[in-house]
Motif scaffolding. Sequence first.
Motif, PDB file in Angstrom:
ATOM      1  N   ALA A  91      20.693   9.271  10.198  1.00  0.00           N
ATOM      2  CA  ALA A  91      21.439  10.530  10.146  1.00  0.00           C
ATOM      3  C   ALA A  91      21.367  11.274  11.473  1.00  0.00           C
ATOM      4  CB  ALA A  91      20.894  11.407   9.024  1.00  0.00           C
ATOM      5  N   THR A  92      20.192  11.280  12.089  1.00  0.00           N
ATOM      6  CA  THR A  92      20.034  11.940  13.397  1.00  0.00           C
ATOM      7  C   THR A  92      20.830  11.208  14.457  1.00  0.00           C
ATOM      8  OG1 THR A  92      17.799  12.618  12.748  1.00  0.00           O
ATOM      9  CG2 THR A  92      18.363  12.784  15.082  1.00  0.00           C
ATOM     10  N   PHE A  93      20.758   9.871  14.437  1.00  0.00           N
ATOM     11  CA  PHE A  93      21.518   9.058  15.400  1.00  0.00           C
ATOM     12  C   PHE A  93      23.008   9.341  15.281  1.00  0.00           C
ATOM     13  CE2 PHE A  93      24.034   5.153  16.017  1.00  0.00           C
ATOM     14  CZ  PHE A  93      23.788   4.906  17.365  1.00  0.00           C
ATOM     15  N   ALA A  94      23.524   9.340  14.051  1.00  0.00           N
ATOM     16  CA  ALA A  94      24.959   9.580  13.843  1.00  0.00           C
ATOM     17  C   ALA A  94      25.360  10.972  14.309  1.00  0.00           C
ATOM     18  CB  ALA A  94      25.305   9.397  12.367  1.00  0.00           C
ATOM     19  N   ALA A  95      24.516  11.969  14.024  1.00  0.00           N
ATOM     20  CA  ALA A  95      24.829  13.345  14.426  1.00  0.00           C
ATOM     21  C   ALA A  95      24.842  13.491  15.942  1.00  0.00           C
ATOM     22  CB  ALA A  95      23.821  14.307  13.811  1.00  0.00           C
ATOM     23  N   VAL A  96      23.896  12.865  16.626  1.00  0.00           N
ATOM     24  CA  VAL A  96      23.851  12.920  18.096  1.00  0.00           C
ATOM     25  C   VAL A  96      25.094  12.271  18.686  1.00  0.00           C
ATOM     26  CG1 VAL A  96      22.642  12.051  20.149  1.00  0.00           C
ATOM     27  CG2 VAL A  96      21.337  13.032  18.259  1.00  0.00           C
ATOM     28  N   ILE A  97      25.497  11.132  18.128  1.00  0.00           N
ATOM     29  CA  ILE A  97      26.685  10.420  18.608  1.00  0.00           C
ATOM     30  C   ILE A  97      27.934  11.294  18.469  1.00  0.00           C
ATOM     31  CG2 ILE A  97      28.230   8.483  18.126  1.00  0.00           C
ATOM     32  CD1 ILE A  97      25.732   7.640  19.591  1.00  0.00           C
TER      33      ILE A  97
ATOM     34  N   GLN B 118      17.470  21.337  18.723  1.00  0.00           N
ATOM     35  CA  GLN B 118      18.311  21.173  17.542  1.00  0.00           C
ATOM     36  C   GLN B 118      18.157  19.779  16.926  1.00  0.00           C
ATOM     37  OE1 GLN B 118      19.140  23.071  20.088  1.00  0.00           O
ATOM     38  NE2 GLN B 118      19.303  24.955  18.897  1.00  0.00           N
ATOM     39  N   ILE B 119      17.858  18.776  17.733  1.00  0.00           N
ATOM     40  CA  ILE B 119      17.582  17.447  17.192  1.00  0.00           C
ATOM     41  C   ILE B 119      16.340  17.500  16.316  1.00  0.00           C
ATOM     42  CG2 ILE B 119      16.810  15.117  17.808  1.00  0.00           C
ATOM     43  CD1 ILE B 119      18.715  15.228  20.200  1.00  0.00           C
ATOM     44  N   ILE B 120      15.339  18.249  16.768  1.00  0.00           N
ATOM     45  CA  ILE B 120      14.127  18.422  15.956  1.00  0.00           C
ATOM     46  C   ILE B 120      14.469  19.111  14.637  1.00  0.00           C
ATOM     47  CG2 ILE B 120      11.884  19.590  15.830  1.00  0.00           C
ATOM     48  CD1 ILE B 120      11.691  19.211  18.878  1.00  0.00           C
ATOM     49  N   ALA B 121      15.341  20.123  14.704  1.00  0.00           N
ATOM     50  CA  ALA B 121      15.772  20.813  13.478  1.00  0.00           C
ATOM     51  C   ALA B 121      16.465  19.850  12.528  1.00  0.00           C
ATOM     52  CB  ALA B 121      16.701  21.977  13.832  1.00  0.00           C
ATOM     53  N   VAL B 122      17.317  18.967  13.071  1.00  0.00           N
ATOM     54  CA  VAL B 122      18.021  17.982  12.253  1.00  0.00           C
ATOM     55  C   VAL B 122      17.039  17.003  11.621  1.00  0.00           C
ATOM     56  CG1 VAL B 122      19.578  15.986  12.385  1.00  0.00           C
ATOM     57  CG2 VAL B 122      20.230  18.144  13.455  1.00  0.00           C
ATOM     58  N   VAL B 123      16.052  16.556  12.395  1.00  0.00           N
ATOM     59  CA  VAL B 123      15.040  15.636  11.862  1.00  0.00           C
ATOM     60  C   VAL B 123      14.301  16.277  10.686  1.00  0.00           C
ATOM     61  CG1 VAL B 123      12.832  14.501  12.375  1.00  0.00           C
ATOM     62  CG2 VAL B 123      14.724  14.331  13.996  1.00  0.00           C
ATOM     63  N   LEU B 124      13.902  17.534  10.868  1.00  0.00           N
ATOM     64  CA  LEU B 124      13.191  18.244   9.798  1.00  0.00           C
ATOM     65  C   LEU B 124      14.056  18.379   8.551  1.00  0.00           C
ATOM     66  CD1 LEU B 124      11.509  21.147  11.827  1.00  0.00           C
ATOM     67  CD2 LEU B 124      10.332  19.242  10.737  1.00  0.00           C
ATOM     68  N   LEU B 125      15.268  18.884   8.735  1.00  0.00           N
ATOM     69  CA  LEU B 125      16.162  19.104   7.600  1.00  0.00           C
ATOM     70  C   LEU B 125      16.467  17.805   6.867  1.00  0.00           C
ATOM     71  CD1 LEU B 125      18.684  21.634   9.188  1.00  0.00           C
ATOM     72  CD2 LEU B 125      17.167  22.110   7.276  1.00  0.00           C
ATOM     73  N   GLU B 126      16.751  16.752   7.630  1.00  0.00           N
ATOM     74  CA  GLU B 126      17.137  15.484   7.026  1.00  0.00           C
ATOM     75  C   GLU B 126      15.973  14.849   6.268  1.00  0.00           C
ATOM     76  OE1 GLU B 126      19.492  12.833   5.565  1.00  0.00           O
ATOM     77  OE2 GLU B 126      20.201  14.438   6.876  1.00  0.00           O
ATOM     78  N   PHE B 127      14.777  14.917   6.845  1.00  0.00           N
ATOM     79  CA  PHE B 127      13.616  14.338   6.169  1.00  0.00           C
ATOM     80  C   PHE B 127      13.345  15.065   4.851  1.00  0.00           C
ATOM     81  CE2 PHE B 127       8.987  13.819   5.520  1.00  0.00           C
ATOM     82  CZ  PHE B 127       8.946  12.430   5.447  1.00  0.00           C
ATOM     83  N   PHE B 128      13.400  16.404   4.885  1.00  0.00           N
ATOM     84  CA  PHE B 128      13.177  17.185   3.663  1.00  0.00           C
ATOM     85  C   PHE B 128      14.228  16.850   2.610  1.00  0.00           C
ATOM     86  CE2 PHE B 128      11.390  20.775   6.532  1.00  0.00           C
ATOM     87  CZ  PHE B 128      10.233  20.035   6.716  1.00  0.00           C
ATOM     88  N   ARG B 129      15.488  16.803   3.034  1.00  0.00           N
ATOM     89  CA  ARG B 129      16.567  16.538   2.084  1.00  0.00           C
ATOM     90  C   ARG B 129      16.459  15.136   1.493  1.00  0.00           C
ATOM     91  NH1 ARG B 129      20.445  19.443   5.783  1.00  0.00           N
ATOM     92  NH2 ARG B 129      20.649  17.429   6.802  1.00  0.00           N
ATOM     93  N   SER B 130      16.125  14.173   2.336  1.00  0.00           N
ATOM     94  CA  SER B 130      16.103  12.781   1.908  1.00  0.00           C
ATOM     95  C   SER B 130      15.025  12.512   0.861  1.00  0.00           C
ATOM     96  CB  SER B 130      15.899  11.860   3.118  1.00  0.00           C
ATOM     97  OG  SER B 130      15.784  10.524   2.711  1.00  0.00           O
ATOM     98  N   ILE B 131      13.783  12.937   1.130  1.00  0.00           N
ATOM     99  CA  ILE B 131      12.699  12.601   0.196  1.00  0.00           C
ATOM    100  C   ILE B 131      12.755  13.424  -1.090  1.00  0.00           C
ATOM    101  CG2 ILE B 131      11.168  11.835   2.050  1.00  0.00           C
ATOM    102  CD1 ILE B 131       9.641  14.453   1.780  1.00  0.00           C
ATOM    103  N   SER B 132      13.506  14.538  -1.059  1.00  0.00           N
ATOM    104  CA  SER B 132      13.607  15.368  -2.273  1.00  0.00           C
ATOM    105  C   SER B 132      14.916  15.139  -3.030  1.00  0.00           C
ATOM    106  CB  SER B 132      13.488  16.850  -1.914  1.00  0.00           C
ATOM    107  OG  SER B 132      14.540  17.249  -1.047  1.00  0.00           O
TER     108      SER B 132
END
Length: 546
Positions: free
Chosen positions: A73-79, A194-208
Motif C-alpha cells: 500500500a505504501t509502495f503504491a501510494a508513493v508511485i 507523510q510516508i511514515i504516517a501512511v505506514v502507521l495508518l495502513e498497518f493499523f487498518r490492516s491488522i484490525s
Amino acid sequence: MNGFKFSKFTEKFISILLAILVIIFILLPFVSVFKESFFVNGKFSLEYYRDILSNRKLIVNTFKTGFYATFFATFAAVIVACYYFLANKKIKNIITIILSITLISPPFVSSLSYITLFGRRGFITYKLLGLSVNPYGMWGIVFMQTLSDLSLNALILIGALKTLDRNVINSASSLGANTNRIILDVIIPAMKNQIIAVVLLEFFRSISDFGTPAIIGGNFSVLSLESYFEIIANGNLSKAAAMNVIILVPALVVYLFLSGSLKTGITMDSFSKTEEVEIKRNGILYYLISIFAIFFIILITSIYLSILLNAFTKMKLGKLIFTLDNFRTTNMFAKSIVWRSVSYSLISAIGGTLIGLLIAYYLIIKKSRMMKFVDMVSNLPYIIPGTFFGLGYLLFFRSPPIAITGTAAIVVLNVLFKQLPFSTRALNAQMTDIDSNVLNSIKDLGGGFKDEIVDGIIPMTKNAIMISLINAFTKTMTTVGTIIFLVYPGRKLMTLVMFDVIQSGKYGEGSVLAFYIILICLAFNIFLRFLMNRDFRKRDRSVFRG
C-alpha cells in the motif's frame, strides 16, 4: 466585571467538561477492554492469552498480512504521488478527481467488486485474460487492502509534495541532476514524514480489518475476524477482548517507534490548486513510475465502476442484463436506514468537529496544561482498532451509571469519538497559524469567550473545520468495525445492512447500498465546499464595498 467573571467561569467549565468527556468516552472504554481480557468467569486469569498465543498460525497470519499490506500500500501510494507530481496539469486534475471520488470507500462491496473482476470467473482474469485465479486467501486480502486504501494514502503524500519548494528542483536541475536523481534525491525524501504516517495508518487498518478477510479470506483467518466470531457466535467477550489487546500491543509499539520521526501531521492540502512542475519527463525511473501509477489508477477506477455495474445489472442465462430490479428491492427497506445513517453521520460530524475545535483552542491558543492530557487521550482512537473501540463501549456502557447499550446514543458517541483524532490534528495544525493580535483585538473591544470563538477562531479555521466535517461524515457513513457490536437489529445502519445482504449472497442489493453511500457522501462534500466558497465570495464583496 460580572460579564468578565462569567466568561472566565464558562471557559473553565468547558475545559473541565472536555476532560470529563474524553475520559468517559475514550479512556474508560479503553481500560475496560484490558480489564475484561484478564478475567475468566469473574476470576483473574491468563488463560485466554495462553490459548491465543499458542495458536501460532493465527498470530503469523495476522501480522504477515499486516506487513505485506503495509508494504504494498505504501509502495503504491508513493508511485501514484510521484506520478502526480511529475504529470502535467490536465493529468493532475484527472488524478485528483479519481482519488477524491474513490476516497469514499464503502466496506465489503469493494471486496465483492474484486471477486467480480479478478475471481475464477472474473471479468478481467477469466474473460479478458483467460485465467482461472483463486481470489481468496492472504494475497487476496493484501491486494484488496492495498487498493482500498490507495486513494487516502496517495492524497496524504500528494499533500506533502504540494508544499515542496520548486526552487529546490530548479537548483537540482541547474546542477545537472537528471529526472531519476530528482525523484530519488528530492521528491521521495520530501514525503518522508507523510510516508511514515501512511505506514502507521495502513498497518493499523490492516491488522484490525475484519471485513475484507470475512468476504475474501476463505479459510485464511486473522485475529480481527476471530474476535468478531467470538462475540457474534460464542458471546465470549473476554476472549475477544484478549484478541483485541494482542492486536493493539504491536500496533502501539510500531506507533511509538515511528511517531518520534513524524514531525508533521496528515497534510490535507491535496485539494488545493494544481501546479505543473517544470521537469523533463524522461528516464527509466520516470517511465516505470508512470506505468505502475497508471496501472494502480486503472485498478481502483475499475473496482469503483464494478460497483455501479453490479448495482445496475443482473446475471440472467449466463449474461449480464441492465435492470433496475436491485434498486426496487433495496428501496423497500432502505428508506429508514438511509435517514438513520445520515442523521447519525451529521451528529457525529458536527459534534466531533466542535469538540476538536475546543480542544485545539485550549491547547494552542490558551496553552492549557490540562488540555495536553486531554489531547493525548483524545488521540487514542488513532491507534485503537475499530473492533477494540466498539468492544470497549459494549463493555463499559452495559451497566450503570451510564447504561446506554442498545440506544442510538451509544452508536453516535462511538463514531463521534472514534473520528476525534483527525479533527483535533487538523484543527491543531491550523490553529497554530492564527495571529494572536486578532484575538487580542476582540478582547480589547470587550468581547468575551463566545465572541473570541465565533468571531475569531471559527472564521480563521474554516478550512480545517470543513475538512473535519467531511472526514467525520464520510467515515461514519462507511464505518463498520467500531459499531458492529453496538447496533441492535432494528436500528442498523447502511454499512451493516450491506454486510448482511452481501453475506446472504444478494450482491446487487449490496452494490445499490454502496452506490447510495457514495452519492450521499459526494453530495455532502460538494455542498460544504459550495457553502465555504460562497461565504468567501460574500466576504470579498463586502470588503470591496468597504
